[in-house]
Design a protein around this motif. Sequence first.
Motif, PDB file in Angstrom:
ATOM      1  N   LEU A  27      44.071  44.051  38.263  1.00  0.00           N
ATOM      2  CA  LEU A  27      42.674  44.274  38.633  1.00  0.00           C
ATOM      3  C   LEU A  27      42.548  45.189  39.846  1.00  0.00           C
ATOM      4  O   LEU A  27      41.675  46.048  39.891  1.00  0.00           O
ATOM      5  N   ALA A  28      43.418  45.014  40.819  1.00  0.00           N
ATOM      6  CA  ALA A  28      43.379  45.874  42.000  1.00  0.00           C
ATOM      7  C   ALA A  28      43.718  47.306  41.625  1.00  0.00           C
ATOM      8  O   ALA A  28      43.126  48.247  42.137  1.00  0.00           O
ATOM      9  N   GLY A  29      44.647  47.473  40.687  1.00  0.00           N
ATOM     10  CA  GLY A  29      45.000  48.812  40.214  1.00  0.00           C
ATOM     11  C   GLY A  29      43.858  49.475  39.480  1.00  0.00           C
ATOM     12  O   GLY A  29      43.591  50.661  39.646  1.00  0.00           O
ATOM     13  N   SER A  30      43.126  48.709  38.667  1.00  0.00           N
ATOM     14  CA  SER A  30      42.017  49.300  37.929  1.00  0.00           C
ATOM     15  C   SER A  30      40.854  49.631  38.848  1.00  0.00           C
ATOM     16  O   SER A  30      40.170  50.619  38.665  1.00  0.00           O
ATOM     17  N   VAL A  31      40.616  48.828  39.883  1.00  0.00           N
ATOM     18  CA  VAL A  31      39.548  49.122  40.835  1.00  0.00           C
ATOM     19  C   VAL A  31      39.917  50.334  41.669  1.00  0.00           C
ATOM     20  O   VAL A  31      39.118  51.232  41.863  1.00  0.00           O
ATOM     21  N   THR A  32      41.155  50.398  42.158  1.00  0.00           N
ATOM     22  CA  THR A  32      41.594  51.528  42.957  1.00  0.00           C
ATOM     23  C   THR A  32      41.639  52.792  42.119  1.00  0.00           C
ATOM     24  O   THR A  32      41.285  53.861  42.591  1.00  0.00           O
ATOM     25  N   GLY A  33      42.026  52.666  40.873  1.00  0.00           N
ATOM     26  CA  GLY A  33      42.076  53.817  39.991  1.00  0.00           C
ATOM     27  C   GLY A  33      40.708  54.409  39.738  1.00  0.00           C
ATOM     28  O   GLY A  33      40.559  55.606  39.535  1.00  0.00           O
ATOM     29  N   SER A  34      39.669  53.607  39.762  1.00  0.00           N
ATOM     30  CA  SER A  34      38.331  54.116  39.513  1.00  0.00           C
ATOM     31  C   SER A  34      37.680  54.657  40.774  1.00  0.00           C
ATOM     32  O   SER A  34      36.657  55.309  40.711  1.00  0.00           O
ATOM     33  N   ALA A  35      38.251  54.381  41.921  1.00  0.00           N
ATOM     34  CA  ALA A  35      37.688  54.882  43.171  1.00  0.00           C
ATOM     35  C   ALA A  35      38.068  56.337  43.350  1.00  0.00           C
ATOM     36  O   ALA A  35      39.073  56.798  42.833  1.00  0.00           O
ATOM     37  N   SER A  47      32.153  42.943  44.346  1.00  0.00           N
ATOM     38  CA  SER A  47      32.798  42.386  43.147  1.00  0.00           C
ATOM     39  C   SER A  47      34.262  42.059  43.415  1.00  0.00           C
ATOM     40  O   SER A  47      34.772  41.045  42.928  1.00  0.00           O
ATOM     41  N   THR A  48      34.954  42.885  44.200  1.00  0.00           N
ATOM     42  CA  THR A  48      36.349  42.616  44.534  1.00  0.00           C
ATOM     43  C   THR A  48      36.461  41.340  45.361  1.00  0.00           C
ATOM     44  O   THR A  48      37.329  40.499  45.108  1.00  0.00           O
ATOM     45  N   TYR A  49      35.575  41.187  46.329  1.00  0.00           N
ATOM     46  CA  TYR A  49      35.595  39.993  47.170  1.00  0.00           C
ATOM     47  C   TYR A  49      35.372  38.742  46.326  1.00  0.00           C
ATOM     48  O   TYR A  49      36.083  37.745  46.484  1.00  0.00           O
ATOM     49  N   ARG A  50      34.389  38.802  45.421  1.00  0.00           N
ATOM     50  CA  ARG A  50      34.108  37.638  44.575  1.00  0.00           C
ATOM     51  C   ARG A  50      35.295  37.312  43.665  1.00  0.00           C
ATOM     52  O   ARG A  50      35.628  36.146  43.470  1.00  0.00           O
ATOM     53  N   THR A  51      35.920  38.339  43.111  1.00  0.00           N
ATOM     54  CA  THR A  51      37.069  38.120  42.232  1.00  0.00           C
ATOM     55  C   THR A  51      38.206  37.446  42.986  1.00  0.00           C
ATOM     56  O   THR A  51      38.804  36.485  42.497  1.00  0.00           O
ATOM     57  N   GLU A  52      38.494  37.924  44.185  1.00  0.00           N
ATOM     58  CA  GLU A  52      39.558  37.326  44.984  1.00  0.00           C
ATOM     59  C   GLU A  52      39.204  35.905  45.402  1.00  0.00           C
ATOM     60  O   GLU A  52      40.057  35.015  45.396  1.00  0.00           O
ATOM     61  N   ARG A  53      37.945  35.679  45.737  1.00  0.00           N
ATOM     62  CA  ARG A  53      37.507  34.342  46.149  1.00  0.00           C
ATOM     63  C   ARG A  53      37.630  33.361  44.989  1.00  0.00           C
ATOM     64  O   ARG A  53      38.135  32.252  45.156  1.00  0.00           O
ATOM     65  N   VAL A  54      37.193  33.773  43.805  1.00  0.00           N
ATOM     66  CA  VAL A  54      37.281  32.894  42.631  1.00  0.00           C
ATOM     67  C   VAL A  54      38.734  32.617  42.292  1.00  0.00           C
ATOM     68  O   VAL A  54      39.108  31.473  41.987  1.00  0.00           O
ATOM     69  N   SER A  55      39.571  33.626  42.360  1.00  0.00           N
ATOM     70  CA  SER A  55      40.992  33.452  42.061  1.00  0.00           C
ATOM     71  C   SER A  55      41.644  32.461  43.021  1.00  0.00           C
ATOM     72  O   SER A  55      42.369  31.554  42.609  1.00  0.00           O
ATOM     73  N   THR A  56      41.366  32.633  44.307  1.00  0.00           N
ATOM     74  CA  THR A  56      41.936  31.737  45.315  1.00  0.00           C
ATOM     75  C   THR A  56      41.442  30.310  45.138  1.00  0.00           C
ATOM     76  O   THR A  56      42.216  29.357  45.172  1.00  0.00           O
ATOM     77  N   ARG A  57      40.151  30.162  44.915  1.00  0.00           N
ATOM     78  CA  ARG A  57      39.581  28.820  44.749  1.00  0.00           C
ATOM     79  C   ARG A  57      40.115  28.143  43.490  1.00  0.00           C
ATOM     80  O   ARG A  57      40.393  26.941  43.508  1.00  0.00           O
ATOM     81  N   ASN A  58      40.259  28.892  42.408  1.00  0.00           N
ATOM     82  CA  ASN A  58      40.805  28.303  41.188  1.00  0.00           C
ATOM     83  C   ASN A  58      42.233  27.823  41.407  1.00  0.00           C
ATOM     84  O   ASN A  58      42.618  26.759  40.919  1.00  0.00           O
ATOM     85  N   GLU A  59      42.996  28.596  42.154  1.00  0.00           N
ATOM     86  CA  GLU A  59      44.368  28.197  42.457  1.00  0.00           C
ATOM     87  C   GLU A  59      44.384  26.927  43.308  1.00  0.00           C
ATOM     88  O   GLU A  59      45.167  26.002  43.043  1.00  0.00           O
TER      89      GLU A  59
END
Length: 162
Positions: A27-35, A47-59
Motif C-alpha cells: 500500500l505504501a508503494g502504491s501511494v508513493t508511486g501515485s505521488a 487516507s494513509t493515516y487512517r489505513t495505518e491506524r486501522v492496521s495497527t488497531r486491528n493488530e
Amino acid sequence: MSKAKKIVIMSSLVLLLAVTAVFNFVLAGSVTGSAEGDGVTTANYFSTYRTERVSTRNEELLQLDAILGSTEAGSEAYEEAMALKLQIVEIMERELLLETYIKSLGYKDAVVSIGVDSENVNVFVNASELAYNDFLAVYNILTEEAGCDPANVNIMPINSES
C-alpha cells in the motif's frame, strides 16, 4: 493450555504480523508511486493515516483476542486484556464521532487521534491555515461535546492539494 496450542497461536500472530507488513509495503508503494516526485502528498495524508491506524488497531485487537482466548475468564490477565480492548473500542468510536463533527464544520477531511496511554487529543484538519474562529469552533467541539481536557488538545492544519 498445551504447548502445541501456544506455538500455533504465536505462529499465527507472527504470520499475521508478516502479512500486515507486506500489505503495508504494498500500500505504501502504491501511494508513493501515485505521488508526483516527493513521496506521499498531503492529499493522501488523511487516507494513509487512517489505513495505518486501522492496521495497527486491528493488530492490537487480534493480540488481545489471543490473550483472551488463552487465559481463563476472571484471571487478572483476562480482565486487563478485556479492559484494554474495551478502551480501544471506545477510543475508536470517539475518534469517528469527533471526525464527523469536525467535517460538519465544512472541512473536506479531518483526522482525530486519541492516545490510549495519555489523554492527548490530536486533530489534523484539511486546511492551509486555521483562522481564530475556525480553531475555536474545533476546540469547542473537542472540549464541550467530547469532554476533552483543554490542556491536552492539539489542533493542526494540514494543507491538502486536492
